[in-house]
Design a protein around this motif. Structure first.
Motif, PDB file in Angstrom:
ATOM      1  N   SER A 144      16.711  25.535  13.483  1.00  0.00           N
ATOM      2  CA  SER A 144      16.326  24.414  12.629  1.00  0.00           C
ATOM      3  C   SER A 144      15.080  24.724  11.808  1.00  0.00           C
ATOM      4  O   SER A 144      14.859  24.116  10.758  1.00  0.00           O
ATOM      5  CB  SER A 144      16.084  23.162  13.481  1.00  0.00           C
ATOM      6  OG  SER A 144      15.015  23.353  14.385  1.00  0.00           O
ATOM      7  N   SER A 145      14.265  25.656  12.277  1.00  0.00           N
ATOM      8  CA  SER A 145      13.058  26.030  11.533  1.00  0.00           C
ATOM      9  C   SER A 145      13.359  26.970  10.376  1.00  0.00           C
ATOM     10  O   SER A 145      12.480  27.270   9.572  1.00  0.00           O
ATOM     11  CB  SER A 145      12.043  26.695  12.470  1.00  0.00           C
ATOM     12  OG  SER A 145      12.505  27.970  12.883  1.00  0.00           O
ATOM     13  N   GLY A 146      14.607  27.455  10.308  1.00  0.00           N
ATOM     14  CA  GLY A 146      14.977  28.369   9.239  1.00  0.00           C
ATOM     15  C   GLY A 146      14.745  29.831   9.578  1.00  0.00           C
ATOM     16  O   GLY A 146      15.016  30.712   8.760  1.00  0.00           O
ATOM     17  N   MET A 147      14.244  30.105  10.787  1.00  0.00           N
ATOM     18  CA  MET A 147      14.016  31.481  11.199  1.00  0.00           C
ATOM     19  C   MET A 147      15.288  32.076  11.798  1.00  0.00           C
ATOM     20  O   MET A 147      16.127  31.361  12.341  1.00  0.00           O
ATOM     21  CB  MET A 147      12.876  31.559  12.212  1.00  0.00           C
ATOM     22  CG  MET A 147      11.516  31.196  11.628  1.00  0.00           C
ATOM     23  SD  MET A 147      10.138  31.432  12.786  1.00  0.00           S
ATOM     24  CE  MET A 147      10.462  30.113  13.955  1.00  0.00           C
ATOM     25  N   GLY A 148      15.410  33.391  11.704  1.00  0.00           N
ATOM     26  CA  GLY A 148      16.561  34.085  12.270  1.00  0.00           C
ATOM     27  C   GLY A 148      16.134  34.996  13.407  1.00  0.00           C
ATOM     28  O   GLY A 148      15.021  35.521  13.421  1.00  0.00           O
ATOM     29  N   THR A 149      17.013  35.179  14.381  1.00  0.00           N
ATOM     30  CA  THR A 149      16.708  36.031  15.531  1.00  0.00           C
ATOM     31  C   THR A 149      17.519  37.319  15.456  1.00  0.00           C
ATOM     32  O   THR A 149      18.602  37.362  14.855  1.00  0.00           O
ATOM     33  CB  THR A 149      17.024  35.303  16.848  1.00  0.00           C
ATOM     34  OG1 THR A 149      18.423  34.958  16.879  1.00  0.00           O
ATOM     35  CG2 THR A 149      16.210  34.029  16.958  1.00  0.00           C
ATOM     36  N   GLY A 163      22.875  33.502  12.714  1.00  0.00           N
ATOM     37  CA  GLY A 163      23.352  33.113  11.390  1.00  0.00           C
ATOM     38  C   GLY A 163      22.234  33.058  10.361  1.00  0.00           C
ATOM     39  O   GLY A 163      22.386  33.509   9.226  1.00  0.00           O
ATOM     40  N   ASN A 164      21.085  32.513  10.766  1.00  0.00           N
ATOM     41  CA  ASN A 164      19.960  32.431   9.835  1.00  0.00           C
ATOM     42  C   ASN A 164      19.468  33.817   9.438  1.00  0.00           C
ATOM     43  O   ASN A 164      19.052  34.034   8.295  1.00  0.00           O
ATOM     44  CB  ASN A 164      18.807  31.647  10.464  1.00  0.00           C
ATOM     45  CG  ASN A 164      18.976  30.146  10.292  1.00  0.00           C
ATOM     46  OD1 ASN A 164      19.822  29.699   9.539  1.00  0.00           O
ATOM     47  ND2 ASN A 164      18.184  29.376  11.000  1.00  0.00           N
ATOM     48  N   PHE A 165      19.486  34.743  10.388  1.00  0.00           N
ATOM     49  CA  PHE A 165      19.072  36.119  10.083  1.00  0.00           C
ATOM     50  C   PHE A 165      19.969  36.691   8.979  1.00  0.00           C
ATOM     51  O   PHE A 165      19.479  37.273   8.004  1.00  0.00           O
ATOM     52  CB  PHE A 165      19.159  36.978  11.343  1.00  0.00           C
ATOM     53  CG  PHE A 165      18.676  38.394  11.160  1.00  0.00           C
ATOM     54  CD1 PHE A 165      17.396  38.751  11.523  1.00  0.00           C
ATOM     55  CD2 PHE A 165      19.505  39.372  10.625  1.00  0.00           C
ATOM     56  CE1 PHE A 165      16.939  40.044  11.348  1.00  0.00           C
ATOM     57  CE2 PHE A 165      19.064  40.675  10.447  1.00  0.00           C
ATOM     58  CZ  PHE A 165      17.765  41.006  10.807  1.00  0.00           C
ATOM     59  N   ASN A 166      21.262  36.504   9.141  1.00  0.00           N
ATOM     60  CA  ASN A 166      22.205  37.029   8.151  1.00  0.00           C
ATOM     61  C   ASN A 166      21.996  36.390   6.781  1.00  0.00           C
ATOM     62  O   ASN A 166      22.094  37.056   5.748  1.00  0.00           O
ATOM     63  CB  ASN A 166      23.643  36.805   8.624  1.00  0.00           C
ATOM     64  CG  ASN A 166      23.942  37.546   9.917  1.00  0.00           C
ATOM     65  OD1 ASN A 166      23.248  38.499  10.278  1.00  0.00           O
ATOM     66  ND2 ASN A 166      24.968  37.109  10.624  1.00  0.00           N
ATOM     67  N   THR A 167      21.684  35.083   6.792  1.00  0.00           N
ATOM     68  CA  THR A 167      21.443  34.390   5.531  1.00  0.00           C
ATOM     69  C   THR A 167      20.196  34.929   4.839  1.00  0.00           C
ATOM     70  O   THR A 167      20.195  35.176   3.620  1.00  0.00           O
ATOM     71  CB  THR A 167      21.285  32.880   5.781  1.00  0.00           C
ATOM     72  OG1 THR A 167      22.492  32.368   6.388  1.00  0.00           O
ATOM     73  CG2 THR A 167      21.014  32.137   4.480  1.00  0.00           C
ATOM     74  N   ILE A 168      19.125  35.116   5.618  1.00  0.00           N
ATOM     75  CA  ILE A 168      17.875  35.616   5.044  1.00  0.00           C
ATOM     76  C   ILE A 168      18.059  37.012   4.466  1.00  0.00           C
ATOM     77  O   ILE A 168      17.549  37.327   3.386  1.00  0.00           O
ATOM     78  CB  ILE A 168      16.762  35.592   6.110  1.00  0.00           C
ATOM     79  CG1 ILE A 168      16.412  34.146   6.494  1.00  0.00           C
ATOM     80  CG2 ILE A 168      15.517  36.330   5.619  1.00  0.00           C
ATOM     81  CD1 ILE A 168      15.458  34.018   7.659  1.00  0.00           C
ATOM     82  N   GLN A 243      11.381  35.481   9.297  1.00  0.00           N
ATOM     83  CA  GLN A 243      11.105  34.219   8.624  1.00  0.00           C
ATOM     84  C   GLN A 243      11.033  34.441   7.116  1.00  0.00           C
ATOM     85  O   GLN A 243      10.398  35.388   6.650  1.00  0.00           O
ATOM     86  CB  GLN A 243       9.776  33.645   9.130  1.00  0.00           C
ATOM     87  CG  GLN A 243       9.396  32.315   8.523  1.00  0.00           C
ATOM     88  CD  GLN A 243       8.058  31.805   9.044  1.00  0.00           C
ATOM     89  OE1 GLN A 243       7.394  32.500   9.803  1.00  0.00           O
ATOM     90  NE2 GLN A 243       7.670  30.621   8.630  1.00  0.00           N
ATOM     91  N   ASN A 244      11.700  33.574   6.380  1.00  0.00           N
ATOM     92  CA  ASN A 244      11.647  33.632   4.922  1.00  0.00           C
ATOM     93  C   ASN A 244      10.322  33.018   4.464  1.00  0.00           C
ATOM     94  O   ASN A 244      10.078  31.830   4.636  1.00  0.00           O
ATOM     95  CB  ASN A 244      12.820  32.863   4.327  1.00  0.00           C
ATOM     96  CG  ASN A 244      12.894  32.982   2.807  1.00  0.00           C
ATOM     97  OD1 ASN A 244      11.936  33.369   2.159  1.00  0.00           O
ATOM     98  ND2 ASN A 244      14.038  32.642   2.240  1.00  0.00           N
ATOM     99  N   ILE A 245       9.439  33.841   3.888  1.00  0.00           N
ATOM    100  CA  ILE A 245       8.135  33.354   3.423  1.00  0.00           C
ATOM    101  C   ILE A 245       8.017  33.489   1.905  1.00  0.00           C
ATOM    102  O   ILE A 245       6.905  33.566   1.372  1.00  0.00           O
ATOM    103  CB  ILE A 245       6.980  34.102   4.124  1.00  0.00           C
ATOM    104  CG1 ILE A 245       7.056  35.609   3.837  1.00  0.00           C
ATOM    105  CG2 ILE A 245       6.984  33.839   5.613  1.00  0.00           C
ATOM    106  CD1 ILE A 245       5.821  36.370   4.303  1.00  0.00           C
ATOM    107  N   ASP A 246       9.155  33.510   1.233  1.00  0.00           N
ATOM    108  CA  ASP A 246       9.140  33.719  -0.212  1.00  0.00           C
ATOM    109  C   ASP A 246       8.404  32.579  -0.922  1.00  0.00           C
ATOM    110  O   ASP A 246       7.565  32.821  -1.797  1.00  0.00           O
ATOM    111  CB  ASP A 246      10.574  33.835  -0.733  1.00  0.00           C
ATOM    112  CG  ASP A 246      10.642  34.541  -2.080  1.00  0.00           C
ATOM    113  OD1 ASP A 246      10.127  35.665  -2.179  1.00  0.00           O
ATOM    114  OD2 ASP A 246      11.177  33.957  -3.030  1.00  0.00           O
TER     115      ASP A 246
END
Length: 502
Positions: A144-149, A163-168, A243-246
C-alpha cells in the motif's frame, strides 16, 4: 513373556507421545497411554468405549472414517496440522495435531487393530499463524505504500519480486539480477557497486539510482537491502525493498532551483542595500551638512536684524537638518551592520558603561539623572557593537524620562547557564514613561516608533539595531514594564564567544 509385555507397557505409558489402539468396526478403545488420555481430557473411563462414544464432539470430522479405512485396507494414514475441537473439563477447546493411524498385524498378517499416534502442535500452529499474519500485514503495508520487495539468491542469481517491484522497474516477466543491473543508469553503476561492497561488511545496503526505461525515460529509485548469512557466516541471499522517489527528486530539484533563485535575489537585494547605504553615506550626508553650515552662517549674519519669526524658522531648519542627519546615520548603521565583520575581544563592561556615561554627560547633567550600576563581568564580543548596544539602551532610558521626575537608571546582572553555555543577564531598569506590555516586542521592529517625533527625537532604528547586535553575539534582548511606570530591558549574552569574529 510377562516381562516383555510389562516392558512394552512401561514404554507406552511413559512416552510423552499420545498413543491409543482401537479394534473392531466401531473402533473400541483397548489401549490409551496417559499422554493420549490427557490429550482427550476424558479421564481413564474411556478405555473399553467405542471411539465416537468417547469423543462425540469429533463425529462430524473424518477421523473415524480414516481409522476404519486403515483397519480395512492396511494402508497407514498421516494427518498434519489438523484442527480438532475437544471438550476438556467441560469446555470446548480448539487444538491442532499431527497424527497417524497405523495398521496392526497378527502372526497371520491379518489386521486386528489400528494404532493412533499424535502430537499436539497447537502452540506451534498459533505461532506460525501469528507469524504469517504479521508477514501478511507487513506485505500489505509495503504494497500500500507503493514500495516493492525483492529477494536475490546469490547461488542461482534468481530474483523473486513483488508486483510493485515489477511496476517500478517496468518489467512484466521473470528476470535475472544481471538484467536488473543493466537497467540502471551508467553513471549510477559505481554507486551500486560501492553500496554492495559496504554491505559485505555492514550487512546492510542503501543507495539511490536512476532506472532507464525502454523509452529512455528516467526514474529515480531508492534501494534498501539486508544480506542474509548461513550458519557458516556465508552470504546466501539478500532481501530488500525498492521505493519510487522520482517525485521526491523532482521536488528537491525544484526546491533547489527556488533556493538558488531566492539566494540570488537576496544577494542582489543585499547589494542594492549596500549601494543605497553608500548613496546615503556619500550623497545625502554632505547636503545635510551644508544645510546646517549655511543655516548657521545665515543666522549669524542676520542675528541683529532677524525678526522673531525668522529666528523661529531658522531654528526649525536647524532641528530638521539635525533630525535628517540622525536618520541618515541610523539607516547607514542598520543597513551595513550585517556586512561588517568585527573581531572578538575581551570587553570590560564596567569600563564600557563608564565611557558611555562620559558620552552622555550633558544629558545626565541636564536632567539630573542618577545611574546606579553593579560590578559587571567581563565578556567576549565586538567592542564597537557592544558599545552601541548599551549606549542606545541607556540613552533611551534618559530620553524617555518623565518631565516632573529626574531619570533613575539601575543596571544589574545575574549569571546563568543556557543549554551548557555560560551567560550573563544584564537588566537596565528606568523610572520613565514606560511602555505597554502589548508593545514589548513591537518596539524592536525597524522604523517602529511608539511616540511622535514631536514628543521624542529618533529614527525608530535604535532598538532594532540593539536586537541585531544581541543576535550577532548569540544572545537575546527583551523588554518589559508598565505604562507611566518605567521600562525594563534584559540583555542575555554569552560570556565566551565560540568564534574569533562575528
Amino acid at each position: 513373556m510377562y516381562d516383555n509385555l510389562l516392558f512394552l507397557k512401561n514404554i507406552v505409558d511413559n512416552t510423552p507421545l499420545p498413543i491409543a489402539v482401537y479394534t473392531g468396526d466401531q473402533l473400541q478403545i483397548v489401549l490409551a497411554n496417559p499422554a493420549m488420555i490427557s490429550a482427550w481430557g476424558k479421564g481413564d473411563q474411556v478405555i473399553g468405549k467405542n471411539y465416537l462414544d468417547a469423543l462425540p464432539e469429533v463425529q462430524n470430522e473424518k477421523f473415524f472414517e480414516q481409522a476404519v479405512s486403515v483397519l480395512k485396507t492396511g494402508i497407514p494414514f498421516h494427518g498434519k496440522d489438523r484442527k480438532v475441537d475437544l471438550v476438556i473439563d467441560g469446555v470446548l477447546k480448539t487444538h491442532y495435531f499431527n497424527y497417524s493411524f497405523i495398521p496392526l498385524f497378527n502372526k497371520e498378517m491379518k489386521i486386528y487393530g489400528v494404532m493412533n499416534t499424535g502430537s499436539d502442535v497447537t502452540e506451534l500452529h498459533l505461532a506460525k499463524q501469528k507469524t504469517e499474519n504479521a508477514e501478511e500485514r507487513l506485505r500489505m503495508a509495503i504494497e500500500s505504500s507503493g514500495m516493492g520487495t525483492y529477494e536475490i539468491d546469490f547461488a542461482t542469481r534468481e530474483i523473486k519480486t513483488s508486483g510493485n517491484f515489477n511496476t517500478i522497474w517496468s518489467i512484466d516477466r521473470e528476470i535475472h539480477n544481471e538484467e536488473l543491473i543493466a537497467k540502471l543508469h551508467p553513471e549510477d553503476q559505481l554507486v551500486r557497486e560501492k553500496a554492495h561492497q559496504q554491505a559485505q561488511s555492514t550487512g546492510k545496503m542503501c543507495y539511490e539510482a536512476r532506472i532507464v526505461n525502454d523509452d529512455n525515460s528516467i526514474k529515480w529509485v531508492k534501494i534498501n537491502g539486508k544480506i542474509i548469512k548461513d550458519q557458516n557466516n556465508t552470504p546466501t541471499n539478500i532481501i530488500g525493498i525498492v521505493q519510487n522517489i522520482d517525485e521526491q527528486k523532482q521536488f528537491q530539484d525544484e526546491l533547489k532551483k527556488q533556493v538558488d533563485q531566492s539566494t540570488q535575489e537576496l544577494r542582489r537585494s543585499n547589494d542594492d542595500l549596500m549601494h543605497f547605504a553608500n548613496i546615503v553615506s556619500h550623497d545625502l550626508k554632505e547636503p545635510v551638512r551644508k544645510i546646517k553650515i549655511f543655516n548657521d552662517l545665515l543666522r549669524n549674519e542676520s542675528q541683529d536684524n532677524c525678526t522673531e519669526n525668522s529666528k523661529k524658522y531658522l531654528n526649525k531648519i536647524d532641528q530638521s537638518a539635525q533630525r535628517m542627519q540622525t536618520i541618515i546615520e541610523g539607516i547607514l548603521a542598520y543597513s551595513t551592520m550585517d556586512k561588517k565583520i568585527q573581531p572578538i575581544e575581551k570587553i570590560n563592561l564596567n569600563e564600557l558603561i563608564e565611557s558611555i556615561k562620559t558620552d552622555l554627560e550633558l544629558i545626565i547633567k541636564e536632567k539630573n539623572a542618577i545611574l546606579i550600576t553593579s560590578e559587571l563581568p567581563h565578556i567576549q564580543g565586538a567592542p564597537i557593537l557592544i558599545q552601541q548596544l548599551f549606549y542606545n539602551l541607556i540613552h533611551n532610558a534618559l530620553k524617555f524620562s518623565k518631565a516632573d521626575q529626574p531619570p533613575r537608571v539601575i543596571i544589574s546582572h545575574v549569571l546563568a547557564n543556557s543549554e551548557g553555555t555560560d551567560m550573563v543577564e544584564i537588566t537596565i531598569k528606568d523610572n520613565g514613561i514606560g511602555l505597554d506590555a502589548a508593545d514589548a516586542e513591537r518596539i524592536f521592529a525597524a522604523f517602529e516608533r511608539l511616540h511622535s517625533k514631536d514628543q521624542c527625537e529618533g529614527n525608530g532604528l535604535g532598538l532594532a539595531l540593539c536586537r541585531k547586535i544581541a543576535q550577532r553575539h548569540k544572545g537575546t534582548i527583551s523588554a518589559g514594564g508598565e505604562k507611566d511606570n518605567g521600562a525594563v530591558f534584559i540583555i542575555s549574552l554569552p560570556l565566551i564567544q565560540s568564534e574569533t569574529s562575528i
